[in-house]
Enzyme design. Sequence first.
Site, PDB file in Angstrom:
ATOM      1  CG  ASP A 273      10.433  82.024  21.967  1.00 26.38           C
ATOM      2  OD1 ASP A 273      10.344  83.148  21.421  1.00 26.38           O
ATOM      3  OD2 ASP A 273      11.451  81.314  21.866  1.00 26.38           O
TER       4      ASP A 273
ATOM      5  N   GLY B 294      18.849  71.491  12.953  1.00 26.86           N
ATOM      6  CA  GLY B 294      19.151  72.861  13.346  1.00 26.86           C
ATOM      7  C   GLY B 294      19.776  72.872  14.710  1.00 26.86           C
ATOM      8  CB  SER B 295      22.275  73.906  16.487  1.00 23.33           C
ATOM      9  OG  SER B 295      22.947  75.049  16.072  1.00 23.33           O
ATOM     10  N   GLY B 296      19.966  75.534  18.201  1.00 13.98           N
ATOM     11  CA  GLY B 296      19.619  76.812  18.809  1.00 13.98           C
ATOM     12  C   GLY B 296      20.550  77.075  19.972  1.00 13.98           C
ATOM     13  CB  VAL B 297      20.418  79.603  22.639  1.00 20.19           C
ATOM     14  CG1 VAL B 297      21.142  79.906  23.938  1.00 20.19           C
ATOM     15  CG2 VAL B 297      20.516  80.772  21.689  1.00 20.19           C
ATOM     16  CG  PHE B 298      18.019  76.764  25.247  1.00 21.31           C
ATOM     17  CD1 PHE B 298      18.246  76.841  26.608  1.00 21.31           C
ATOM     18  CD2 PHE B 298      17.677  77.904  24.569  1.00 21.31           C
ATOM     19  CE1 PHE B 298      18.125  78.033  27.274  1.00 21.31           C
ATOM     20  CE2 PHE B 298      17.555  79.112  25.222  1.00 21.31           C
ATOM     21  CZ  PHE B 298      17.773  79.178  26.580  1.00 21.31           C
ATOM     22  CB  SER B 299      18.668  71.719  21.999  1.00 18.82           C
ATOM     23  OG  SER B 299      17.810  72.303  21.045  1.00 18.82           O
ATOM     24  CB  THR B 300      22.197  69.698  18.509  1.00 20.20           C
ATOM     25  OG1 THR B 300      23.292  70.369  19.116  1.00 20.20           O
ATOM     26  CG2 THR B 300      22.487  69.473  17.046  1.00 20.20           C
ATOM     27  CB  VAL B 301      16.724  70.049  16.607  1.00 19.80           C
ATOM     28  CG1 VAL B 301      15.500  69.231  16.228  1.00 19.80           C
ATOM     29  CG2 VAL B 301      16.406  70.927  17.815  1.00 19.80           C
TER      30      VAL B 301
END
Length: 426
Positions: free
Chosen positions: A234, A113-120
């Site tokens: 969060d 997945g990818s969020g605002v802060f990173s790619t996982v």
Amino acid sequence: MDSCSSEEDLKKRGKIDKEDLKVKSKPEIKPATAAIKNEAPPPPKKSAPVLDMFSDSPSDETSEALQDTNIVDTNVIVNPSINLSENWDDADGYYKFKVGEIMDKYQIFEPLGSGVFSTVVSAKNTKTNEDVVIKIIRNRPSMNRAGQKEIEILQKINNNTSANQKTHCVQMKDHFSYRNHLCIVFEAMSMSLHQLIKKFGKNVGLSLSAVRVYAKQLFIALKHIKNSKILHSDIKPDNIVVNEAKNTIKIIDFGSAGETHESEITPYLVSRFYRAPEIILGLKYDYAIDVWSVGCCLAELFTGRFLFPGKTNNDMIRLFLEYKGPFPKKMLKRSQFVSNHFNDNLVFMKQEVDSIEKTMRKVPYDVTKPTKDILHFLLPKGVQVPDQDMKKINQLKDLIEKCTVLDPEKRITPQDALNHDFLKPF
Ligand SMILES: Nc1ncnc2c1ncn2[C@@H]1O[C@H](COP(=O)(O)OP(=O)(O)OP(=O)(O)O)[C@@H](O)[C@H]1O
């Protein structure tokens, strides 16, 4: 997931620079199956289930040569005319990795997945063969700082345990820096509860026994986080992951977490649907904000629907009033942002769009007692449940009510929640 607007998502980690948050394009993530079947990949999506990625990274030779010169070890690029990191990153600072690529001693499998802060990504430790998950932080100075902070918090959470103690908080295994990206290595879990609900319980939720088991583990995690003097800030189904067997959950993403004394008053902390009233009203807050979020998660796990899906903070307050009745006056009087939502007589001012003028207007909305009921939310009209489940559902309702008491001082604590009847076996 649309649990809050993307703008709010950006604001909630307030210490991040605005510029750093600009995302012009999401990281390029292509599903492996699409690549094999020669299908067009769907648009990139946060936390998409099992995806694969084939993107254009520079050749290893080039990047290793660059690394050898030691000029890309920090965010400072020595020769300003050449932006070396551009080769490895997309325009928004996400690392363009290759499946099979070795980062430090970890070989990348597939994106999670990818969020605002990173790619996982999922990966394997080539020395031990252990499966891991790596969070590759975006190459932006303030995100790097936030990542460092996340590591500090994880160290506190992970160190504050005795051997074999089950904390239900994700374990950080390692961290390293790679091509200007801070990388945090975690134990590998399977999928988030958000993905689990989507897969198995959309609009219907999970079984009562699954909710009971997850609830117990969530309160064990909250108790541990509280004992470590940390606020997660969060908690939501996207930030809770299950193992392959689906019988163990762990809380992840301590990127918004902080120590209690650092609590900064901001109305955008926590994703909106899981945001406690004291945050919206601008009161001092503490561990009770995480209990509120868990209460919202439990309702969602059981139903597959959001308990408080407010479109704005003002709309969240409307929902709180409808489900919980009026706020204690003394709570409102101490709130910094009370005038944004209440008039001088402490009557709630509902914001709505004037259908003719198309402008926003505030109208008094005086609620003297609850008009909605959490039991009806859990069991909408027409839903039949076996008699033997009714007792447990009433206990779940009671636990959710106690997690969502408006006054944070009167909200149930993780320890008391662990003794609640709902957590006892059937
Ligand atoms: N240890 C893990 N095991 C399995 N999946 C994980 C793990 N850690 C993260 N993930 C997956 O990656 C997703 C993103 O992780 P995380 O929330 O830590 O990243 P983020 O960049 O902070 O995201 P956001 O910007 O949305 O907050 C999670 O929702 C989950 O699906």
